[in-house]
Design an enzyme around this catalytic site. Structure first.
Site, mmCIF file in Angstrom:
data_model
loop_
_atom_site.group_PDB
_atom_site.id
_atom_site.type_symbol
_atom_site.label_atom_id
_atom_site.label_comp_id
_atom_site.label_asym_id
_atom_site.label_seq_id
_atom_site.Cartn_x
_atom_site.Cartn_y
_atom_site.Cartn_z
ATOM 1 C CB CYS A 365 47.736 41.380 32.812
ATOM 2 S SG CYS A 365 48.210 40.746 34.407
HETATM 3 O O1 LIG Z 1 45.010 41.015 39.241
HETATM 4 C C1 LIG Z 1 44.758 41.946 38.448
HETATM 5 O O2 LIG Z 1 43.700 42.017 37.811
HETATM 6 C C2 LIG Z 1 45.790 43.036 38.266
HETATM 7 C C3 LIG Z 1 47.068 42.488 37.822
HETATM 8 SE SE1 LIG Z 1 47.036 41.955 35.988
#
Ligand SMILES: O=C(O)CC[SeH]
Ligand SMILES: Cc1ncc(COP(=O)(O)O)c(C=O)c1O
Length: 422
Positions: A365
């Protein structure tokens, strides 16, 4: 043809971002879609089967996190679960203020106005490395003047939140402490059990109860998680981190009785009115974790250690910096956050030069952040030029040593290509 296909299939090492569904889960979902499609509130067979499937899933998830079935509230995912915690904590704070204003007579007619100006705003404590669904929720409440917020910085020595720093941040109007169980980029595990013990030891003489939450999204399926042993009031569960469907759940220690829980939505009474609406319900995938966690954990640890050994063997110890190695901290078995040092080896460049490896430079994210180094790594004291080269390699239950050999060779070729460019 199969050899060619094998030689060129991609190697996924981004299991902290999300995981594929286990074949058994796909089969169970397909079976449920055929046979248990009814409205769980309906009395005919399809409805009764749907209700039974939900009850079974609830029981399995409760066992997964050391709770009781009645402690489990299904949500659409971890983001909703985290938001529900903050919403409930603020509502509980406002209720305690109203009760105090009415002379402690909780049976007095409820004054529906918000907390009078006489009371300070509720105070929230989070760490500075939380997932965006915690960080941005707290940020919104601060901007909206609904709460005061303290971000407790992780130690640049241990990469984790120190209990004393959290205790120092506690105020008379503190109503919630939310610290993740394990960080999604570094894999560093936070001292949740010790924190809960210390907070409870100082909570007795307070007017406002301090509610305790941990976002266990990255821990479940990788290490043992026991909410009651941790001593939390709330614990967030994220299905797509342990090979389950994209759903979530919130463990609440006695929802609505021992621990406040206030719905964010209103509707048809599902989830005991705490979370109405018919979302997708998880198939009893939790059983796989309950039955196999020791094997999963030891396999992922072995694979990660092998990966780290091979990276040092191929690139040399002086060119490799492990961003997830903090001497005094525990970390997830599957997470290797590593930088291959060099001025042309920014993480995104290296990954885009790889032909086989599928991984990330940090939280999925945060891809909108472009080439800026991860604020999580910078918060942990990783120097900027090292953080800029970070690769987050997170292995899964099925990642093999052969996969590691392919990935390390792929990285070697990518680095050779990038360093040959003039
Ligand atoms: O750490 C990740 O990629 C998932 C949560 Se944005
Ligand atoms: C630590 C953490 N918390 C919360 C979430 C959000 O869960 P969901 O994607 O189900 O909203 C994620 C993953 O996306 C996560 O890694």
């Amino acid at each position: 043809i199969r050899t060619i296909l094998y030689l060129y299939h991609r190697i996924y090492m981004d299991y902290n971002a999300t995981t594929p569904l286990e074949p058994e889960v796909i089969q169970a979902i397909t079976k449920a879609l055929h046979e248990a499609w009814g409205n769980p509130s309906s009395s005919y067979t399809a409805g009764v089967k749907a209700k039974a499937a939900i009850a079974q899933a609830r029981e399995n998830v409760a066992r997964l996190v050391g709770g009781k079935p009645e402690d489990i509230i299904f949500t659409s995912g971890g983001t909703e679960a985290n938001n529900l915690v903050f919403h409930s904590a603020l509502e509980a704070y406002r209720e305690s203020c109203r009760t105090a204003e009415q002379g402690g007579d909780s049976h007095h007619h409820r004054d529906n106005s918000r907390t009078s100006s006489a009371w300070p705003r509720p105070h929230l404590i989070i760490s500075n490395v939380e997932h965006d669904s915690v960080r941005l929720t707290a940020e919104h409440l601060l901007k909206d003047a609904q709460a005061d917020v303290t971000l407790v910085a992780v130690s640049k020595v241990t990469g984790r939140v120190e209990v004393e720093d959290v205790l120092t941040a506690v105020r008379p109007n503190t109503c919630l402490i939310s610290i993740m169980m394990a960080n999604n980029e570094t894999g560093v595990m936070m001292p949740i059990r010790e924190l809960c013990q210390r907070i409870r030891s100082v909570s007795g003489q307070r007017h406002h109860r301090i509610l305790l939450h941990t976002d266990a999204a990255q821990a479940i399926g990788k290490v043992g998680v026991d909410a009651r042993d941790l001593g939390v009031d709330y614990l967030t569960i994220v299905g797509h981190k342990f090979y389950a469907p994209r759903i979530g759940a919130l463990y609440v220690n006695g929802p609505g009785s021992t621990t406040p829980l206030h719905p964010m939505m209103f509707g048809g009474g599902q989830e005991r009115n705490f979370r109405p609406g018919y979302g997708w319900r998880p198939i009893p995938n939790a059983e796989l974790v309950i039955s196999n966690l020791p094997e999963y954990e030891s396999h992922m640890l072995d694979t990660r250690k092998y990966l780290e050994e091979r990276l040092q063997a191929v690139f040399g110890k002086e060119r490799i910096h492990f961003n997830s190695h903090f001497p005094d901290s525990e970390s997830l078995p599957n997470t290797c956050n590593v930088s291959i040092l060099g001025p042309r080896l920014q993480g995104r460049k290296v990954l885009s030069s790889c032909r086989r490896l599928l991984a990330s430079v940090g939280a999925a994210c945060h891809t909108h952040r472009g080439d800026r180094p991860s604020h999580i790594l910078l918060s942990c004291g990783i120097p900027e030029e090292v953080a800029a080269n970070a690769l987050r390699l997170s292995v899964g239950r099925g990642t093999s040593r052969a996969d590691v050999d392919v990935v390390v060779e792929d990285l070697r070729n990518a680095v050779e290509t990038l360093e040959s460019l003039n």
